[in-house]
Design an enzyme around this catalytic site. Structure first.
Site, PDB file in Angstrom:
ATOM      1  N   ASP A  81      -2.632   2.179  10.335  1.00  0.00           N
ATOM      2  CA  ASP A  81      -1.460   1.447  10.842  1.00  0.00           C
ATOM      3  C   ASP A  81      -0.465   1.333   9.688  1.00  0.00           C
ATOM      4  OD1 ASP A  81       0.339  -0.050  12.226  1.00  0.00           O
ATOM      5  OD2 ASP A  81      -0.768  -1.932  12.055  1.00  0.00           O
ATOM      6  N   ILE A  82       0.194   2.444   9.412  1.00  0.00           N
ATOM      7  CA  ILE A  82       1.064   2.521   8.247  1.00  0.00           C
ATOM      8  C   ILE A  82       2.488   2.174   8.672  1.00  0.00           C
ATOM      9  CG2 ILE A  82       1.854   4.009   6.358  1.00  0.00           C
ATOM     10  CD1 ILE A  82      -1.237   3.358   6.527  1.00  0.00           C
ATOM     11  N   GLU A  83       2.938   0.999   8.241  1.00  0.00           N
ATOM     12  CA  GLU A  83       4.212   0.494   8.755  1.00  0.00           C
ATOM     13  C   GLU A  83       5.268   0.317   7.682  1.00  0.00           C
ATOM     14  OE1 GLU A  83       4.225  -2.438  11.630  1.00  0.00           O
ATOM     15  OE2 GLU A  83       2.377  -1.781  12.586  1.00  0.00           O
ATOM     16  N   ASN A  84       5.007   0.780   6.480  1.00  0.00           N
ATOM     17  CA  ASN A  84       5.995   0.516   5.436  1.00  0.00           C
ATOM     18  C   ASN A  84       7.057   1.608   5.352  1.00  0.00           C
ATOM     19  OD1 ASN A  84       4.474   2.513   4.354  1.00  0.00           O
ATOM     20  ND2 ASN A  84       3.785   1.385   2.557  1.00  0.00           N
ATOM     21  N   TYR A 143       0.825  -1.196   0.000  1.00  0.00           N
ATOM     22  CA  TYR A 143       0.000   0.000   0.000  1.00  0.00           C
ATOM     23  C   TYR A 143       0.861   1.247   0.000  1.00  0.00           C
ATOM     24  CZ  TYR A 143       1.096  -0.440   4.998  1.00  0.00           C
ATOM     25  OH  TYR A 143       1.748  -0.577   6.199  1.00  0.00           O
TER      26      TYR A 143
END
Ligand SMILES: *[C@@H]1O[C@H](CO)[C@@H](O)[C@H](O)[C@H]1NC(C)=O
Ligand SMILES: *[C@@H]1O[C@H](CO)[C@@H](O)[C@H](O)[C@H]1NC(C)=O
Ligand SMILES: *[C@@H]1O[C@H](CO)[C@@H](O)[C@H](O)[C@H]1NC(C)=O
Length: 472
Positions: free
Chosen positions: A149-152, A109
């Site tokens: 929950d943006i973890e990239n 994403y």
């Protein structure tokens, strides 16, 4: 009469919220990443959670069709998740707020432009919130909000656009319903992906992940207190939650046992004016450990004697159990870092492996390596049997081949071997490292398994399992 009833209902709701609060505050939990965690309705029925965050919308942005991933719970492709609508309604009738989390540790994403953000906002609004769409993936349920929950590690300013566009849609609800916007940044401040979005002041609840990050988690006690202060002061309009793993197995590091949490950590955090409560990753580990149930029992009883975290004090490690194979919310970033580590690890990596191998050897054989005759094959098999009886799980070569689609997606090549992308049967994403042919007795293989499964570090992925079959 109608009036009185409304008042009474309001009173009952208040009373219930108050009962769930107390010293701990509200509890939120992530659900949806493991099919052995019970249904969503059961989760809400546990009566301990004020918020249940269903996870994840793991593909979106860059022109992609958004895709839900609730592990084995349901198959979104065939419209198979519409049945969750009933569970959502049952949660909401109990006063539990249900949010959809977008992103996660293993998704594909990103937002490439303001119009990308606007179309994601529209999609979320029409399909899960107050808007209209011909085919709602979760039936006619209207969720209570969206969680980020943006973890990239993408430093995307377009999450600001998303937050603005979502909240402006929220305000247009035809029936006057209200919606929440929440986020799960990681504890190093500011969060790489979400920092600017958090700065808009549009977030209602922010559950900061105080795990997988030794620089700010409890293992470094004074750091947790300092980090907590930074977070709560920088988000004056949000309520801030302490995000924790519900089991030592739920994350590579950062687990705090309930006793230590109540006696040592809560007193440090719950005094903040905008303390909201505790977020737990995740329901699956909750089922296994009963973490929040223990916590509530302890907080109800007289608080045990204990002193708040003294700033700059020593460092008793609250969690010294080995890292175990189940997933934490691990991240693509971490795979990358791991690969970089594998390829460029100099003395440090070698030292860690040697020390871990040494400790492992001593533990399993009760002696130090050079006291023992070397190079006998049974050693390897007996090591594997020992590993097989506990975690990590042993897989057959054909299982590994299936999981990696015949090793079709290569992520990288290191000094010790090649890394491939794959998925476990339950859908969780994994990296598979194929070691180069090892010396006869499999020394390198044992070192590798031992060191990965015993090392807790933010840059090292959790070991899920291994395969040893013939020469593979
Ligand atoms: C904070 O937690 C401690 C126990 O962990 C409790 O004794 C205390 O009353 C709590 N403080 C607030 C303000 O809730
Ligand atoms: C917990 O949540 C309820 C309802 O969402 C709210 O009224 C209450 O103030 C919250 N408690 C805390 C400590 O934030
Ligand atoms: C969406 O966000 C962009 C950038 O923040 C803004 O220019 C635009 O007006 C927003 N659209 C709506 C409908 O709020």
């Amino acid at each position: 009469m109608a009036c009185n009833c409304k008042l009474l209902c309001a009173y009952l709701l208040l009373a219930r919220a108050a009962a769930a609060s107390g010293a701990i505050g509200n509890i939120s939990v992530y659900w949806g990443q493991n099919s052995n965690e019970g249904s969503l309705a059961e989760t809400c029925g546990a009566g301990r959670y004020a918020f249940v965050v269903i996870a994840f919308l793991s593909t979106f942005g860059n022109g992609q069709t958004p895709v839900l991933n609730f592990a084995g719970h349901c198959n979104p492709a065939a419209g198979g998740c519409a049945g969750l609508g009933k569970d959502i309604a049952s949660c909401q009738s109990r006063g539990v707020k249900v949010l959809l989390s977008i992103g996660g540790g293993a998704g594909t994403y990103g937002l490439s432009s303001a119009s990308d953000a606007q179309s994601l906002a529209n999609y979320l609004w029409d399909n899960f919130l107050g808007g209209d769409s011909g085919s709602r993936p979760l039936g006619d349920a209207v969720l209570n909000g969206i969680d980020l929950d943006i973890e990239n590690g993408d430093d995307s300013s377009h999450y600001v656009d998303l937050a603005r566009n979502l909240t402006s849609l929220y305000k247009g609800d035809k029936r006057g319903r209200t919606y929440l916007l929440t986020a799960a940044p990681q504890c190093p401040y500011p969060d790489a992906s979400l920092g600017p979005a958090l700065g808009t002041g549009l977030l209602d609840h922010v559950w900061v992940q105080f795990y997988n990050n030794p620089v700010c988690e409890y293992t470094s006690q004074s750091n947790l207190g300092a980090s907590w202060t930074t977070w709560t002061q920088s988000l004056p309009s949000a309520s801030v939650f302490l995000g924790l793993p519900a089991s030592p197995n739920a994350a590579a590091s950062g687990y705090i046992d309930p006793q230590a949490l109540v006696s040592r950590v809560l007193p440090v955090v719950n005094g903040s004016a905008n303390y909201g409560g505790i977020m737990l990753w995740n329901r699956y580990y909750e089922v296994q450990t009963g973490y929040s149930a223990k916590l509530l029992r302890m907080a109800d009883a007289d608080p045990p004697n204990g002193s708040p975290i003294p700033a700059g004090s020593g460092n008793p490690t609250p969690n010294d159990s080995p890292v175990s194979p189940n997933t934490g919310p691990w991240q693509n970033k971490r795979i990358r870092l791991y690969i970089i580590m594998g390829t460029t690890s100099g003395l440090l990596g070698v030292c860690v492996i040697l020390v871990a191998a040494f400790l492992w050897y001593k533990k399993y054989y009760g002696m130090i390596p050079w006291q023992r005759g070397s190079r006998n094959a049974p050693r390897l098999e007996s090591f594997v049997q020992k590993q097989g009886s506990s975690h990590p799980k042993r897989y057959t070569y054909s299982e590994v081949r299936r999981m990696t689609k015949s090793f079709s997606h290569r992520l990288g090549q290191g000094g010790y071997g090649t890394v491939f992308r794959g998925n476990l049967p339950d859908g969780r994403e994994i990296a598979v490292k194929m070691l180069k042919d090892t010396e006869g007795d499999g020394e390198e293989f044992m070192n590798e398994v031992a060191s990965i499964s015993r090392t807790s570090h933010v840059n090292i992925v959790t070991l899920v399992g291994f395969c040893l079959q013939g020469s593979k």
